[in-house]
Design an enzyme around this catalytic site. Structure first.
Site, PDB file in Angstrom:
ATOM      1  N   SER A 227       0.846  -1.188   0.000  1.00 13.07           N
ATOM      2  CA  SER A 227       0.000   0.000   0.000  1.00 13.07           C
ATOM      3  C   SER A 227       0.881   1.237   0.000  1.00 13.07           C
ATOM      4  O   SER A 227       2.091   1.148   0.167  1.00 13.07           O
ATOM      5  CB  SER A 227      -0.901   0.004   1.234  1.00 13.07           C
ATOM      6  OG  SER A 227      -0.215   0.591   2.320  1.00 13.07           O
ATOM      7  N   LYS A 228       0.242   2.370  -0.171  1.00 15.37           N
ATOM      8  CA  LYS A 228       1.033   3.600  -0.264  1.00 15.37           C
ATOM      9  C   LYS A 228       1.763   3.923   1.035  1.00 15.37           C
ATOM     10  O   LYS A 228       2.680   4.725   1.056  1.00 15.37           O
ATOM     11  CB  LYS A 228       0.153   4.772  -0.699  1.00 15.37           C
ATOM     12  CG  LYS A 228      -0.882   5.166   0.330  1.00 15.37           C
ATOM     13  CD  LYS A 228      -1.693   6.353  -0.173  1.00 15.37           C
ATOM     14  CE  LYS A 228      -2.699   6.772   0.873  1.00 15.37           C
ATOM     15  NZ  LYS A 228      -4.024   7.008   0.369  1.00 15.37           N
ATOM     16  N   ARG A 229       1.346   3.281   2.122  1.00 19.93           N
ATOM     17  CA  ARG A 229       2.029   3.520   3.388  1.00 19.93           C
ATOM     18  C   ARG A 229       3.271   2.662   3.550  1.00 19.93           C
ATOM     19  O   ARG A 229       4.091   2.906   4.417  1.00 19.93           O
ATOM     20  CB  ARG A 229       1.075   3.261   4.554  1.00 19.93           C
ATOM     21  CG  ARG A 229       0.058   4.364   4.754  1.00 19.93           C
ATOM     22  CD  ARG A 229      -0.985   3.965   5.783  1.00 19.93           C
ATOM     23  NE  ARG A 229      -1.734   2.802   5.348  1.00 19.93           N
ATOM     24  CZ  ARG A 229      -2.749   2.827   4.488  1.00 19.93           C
ATOM     25  NH1 ARG A 229      -3.135   3.990   3.993  1.00 19.93           N
ATOM     26  NH2 ARG A 229      -3.381   1.740   4.122  1.00 19.93           N
ATOM     27  N   ASP A 230       3.410   1.646   2.719  1.00 21.92           N
ATOM     28  CA  ASP A 230       4.576   0.775   2.862  1.00 21.92           C
ATOM     29  C   ASP A 230       5.844   1.489   2.412  1.00 21.92           C
ATOM     30  O   ASP A 230       5.812   2.311   1.496  1.00 21.92           O
ATOM     31  CB  ASP A 230       4.384  -0.499   2.028  1.00 21.92           C
ATOM     32  CG  ASP A 230       3.370  -1.432   2.669  1.00 21.92           C
ATOM     33  OD1 ASP A 230       3.461  -1.629   3.890  1.00 21.92           O
ATOM     34  OD2 ASP A 230       2.481  -1.919   1.959  1.00 21.92           O
TER      35      ASP A 230
END
Ligand code: GLU
Length: 468
Positions: free
Chosen positions: A231-234
């Site tokens: 995800s974009k948070r990774d």
């Protein structure tokens, strides 16, 4: 066969994820491989969330990666085309027209203020245990998707669905299909997470009496550690980060191409022309691909190494410029051209990416570089470092600084006299010159610093040697 027309259809969310880059790349590669058209369409129906910057995030990332679009918003050298506008926010009239067609064909009805798409078939009321409510089911044959990657997929689409919300905004399914239809898209290449939408889309195409494009759903990218989609948070998920860190876009492109596709052999580093020539949707794996940042770093290093020196120089300078006020960057850019060149030449084969440049080269550009205390402790308590420094300093006046080989020969000769080895001088010399125990070859460092600065730094370490 008619010309291939593919599209990349991002929503302006403010992020450009590695997964989006890979979807864009696969579309672009397929267009370039087939001599087709690569279209950029911005899916910006979610008006509140869009801002000018968010569009630029998309344009900048695509431009940086070199994924030029033949049709789409006009930005730099890309865009234009006869099937626009290419922003969904400017296509309301088109959606209204096509909604009219569905209405005229009797394929819509209104309920709760929303417009619904009506499936064809016998209806019955059924209690849905899961959703805990009664729903209207339609007796339908399964929708068949002949997916170019996944093969034949069947899905049962047996409930009518909303195509215009009660606030008047058309829903993703409607606008996505109307756009693909009116832009004459031949192949829809997108992430596997959209597979669950595709049966709805196929039914809409059929309702419009339009040919159904071919679908190719690309496997997901799994996060580096642990299960699940990246995800974009990774960590490492945003394209912009790699740009900032000075990665080479061609290395990222090569890496992304191999995330779910392989050329049929075990080649990894490949020129883009070869990737274009060999790329085929049939070569895309069905299984998910795992993101591996180390592999990307390795790829980047291979690309750095292969850059012609003058190209490396230019990009290193661009990277330093991008750092703005960074003290090392400023000192590096202020250094004499020939010196800067010589330093970069020493470093080219050593860097994984340009982000390492400031720390890796700080001692070349300033005398006030940091010293690694642990390294100092280790080097200065082993053997007789002070003697080695004195001997080196005494040998400097006669040393030939013209080539690395001559410097190496001189140090070896010095070592041989005392029954020592090259290594006995290397660690202490490196500590004196750079404050660390890693870096380019020590003979290269001698040559680039020149006799006088080598002498100053050896003397400086010697003068403080008692302290350690
Ligand atoms: N806007 C959609 C997304 O960003 C794209 C859908 C598609 O490619 O059909 O996921």
């Amino acid at each position: 066969m008619s010309q291939v027309r593919v599209r990349f259809a991002p929503s302006p969310t403010g992020f450009f994820h590695i997964g989006s880059a890979r979807t864009a790349l696969f579309n672009w590669l397929y267009a370039r491989h087939t001599g087709g058209v690569f279209i950029l369409r911005i899916e910006d129906t979610d008006k509140e969330r869009n801002s000018a910057e968010f569009y630029n995030v998309i344009y900048d990332a695509l431009n940086w990666l070199g994924l030029n679009w033949d049709e789409g918003p006009k930005v730099g050298g890309s865009g234009g085309g006869d099937f626009g506008p290419y922003l969904q926010s400017e296509r309301a009239g088109i959606y209204a027209d096509y909604l009219g067609k569905l209405k005229a064909a009797g394929r819509t009805y209104e309920k709760d203020g929303a417009v619904w798409f009506k499936l064809l078939g016998e209806r019955s009321e059924v209690y849905d245990e899961h959703r805990k409510k009664t729903v209207t089911k339609v007796k339908v044959a399964p929708t068949v998707i002949d997916d170019l990657i996944r093969g034949r997929v069947e899905r049962v689409e047996d409930e009518d669905f909303v195509i215009v919300r009660s606030d008047g905004n058309p829903v993703f399914h409607l606008v996505n299909v109307v756009d693909d239809l009116t832009m004459k898209i031949t192949h829809v290449i997108r992430g596997e997470d959209h597979l669950s939408n595709t049966s709805k889309h196929v039914e809409l195409f059929k309702a419009f009496g339009a040919p159904v494009p071919k679908f190719a759903h690309i496997p997901l990218i799994l996060k580096q550690n642990g299960p699940g989609k990246m995800s974009k948070r990774d960590q490492g998920a945003l394209v912009e980060e790699y740009q900032k860190r000075g990665y080479l876009p061609e290395a990222l492109v090569n890496f992304l191409a191999l995330l779910g596709w392989n050329p049929g052999d075990d080649r990894e580093k490949m020129p883009i022309a070869d990737i274009i020539r060999l790329f085929d949707l049939l070569g895309v794996n069905q299984s998910n691909a795992r993101f591996d940042e180390k592999k990307l770093a390795h790829m980047n290093m291979a690309y750095l190494l292969a850059l012609p020196p003058e190209e490396f120089l230019g990009r290193a300078r661009d990277f330093f410029r991008s750092l703005g006020d960074n003290a090392v960057a400023k000192a590096a850019l202020a250094a004499p051209e020939a010196y800067f060149q010589a330093v970069m030449q020493l470093c080219q084969s050593k860097l994984k990416s340009f982000e390492e440049l400031p720390a890796y080269t700080v001692y070349f550009f300033t005398d006030e570089f940091p010293t690694d205390a642990k390294v100092r402790e280790k080097v200065m308590t082993k053997g007789a470092p002070k003697e080695r420094l004195q001997e080196l300093m005494a040998a400097l006046p006669a040393m030939d600084f013209a080539s690395d080989a001559a410097i190496e020969a001189a140090i070896k000769e010095l070592a041989a006299k005392g029954g020592l080895g090259f290594g006995d001088y290397q660690a202490v010399a490196r500590l004196a010159l750079s404050g660390t125990n890693v870096g380019p070859s020590i003979t290269g460092m001698f040559r680039v610093f020149g006799r006088e600065r080598v002498e100053q730094r050896l003397a400086r370490l010697l003068a403080t040697a008692g302290d350690s």
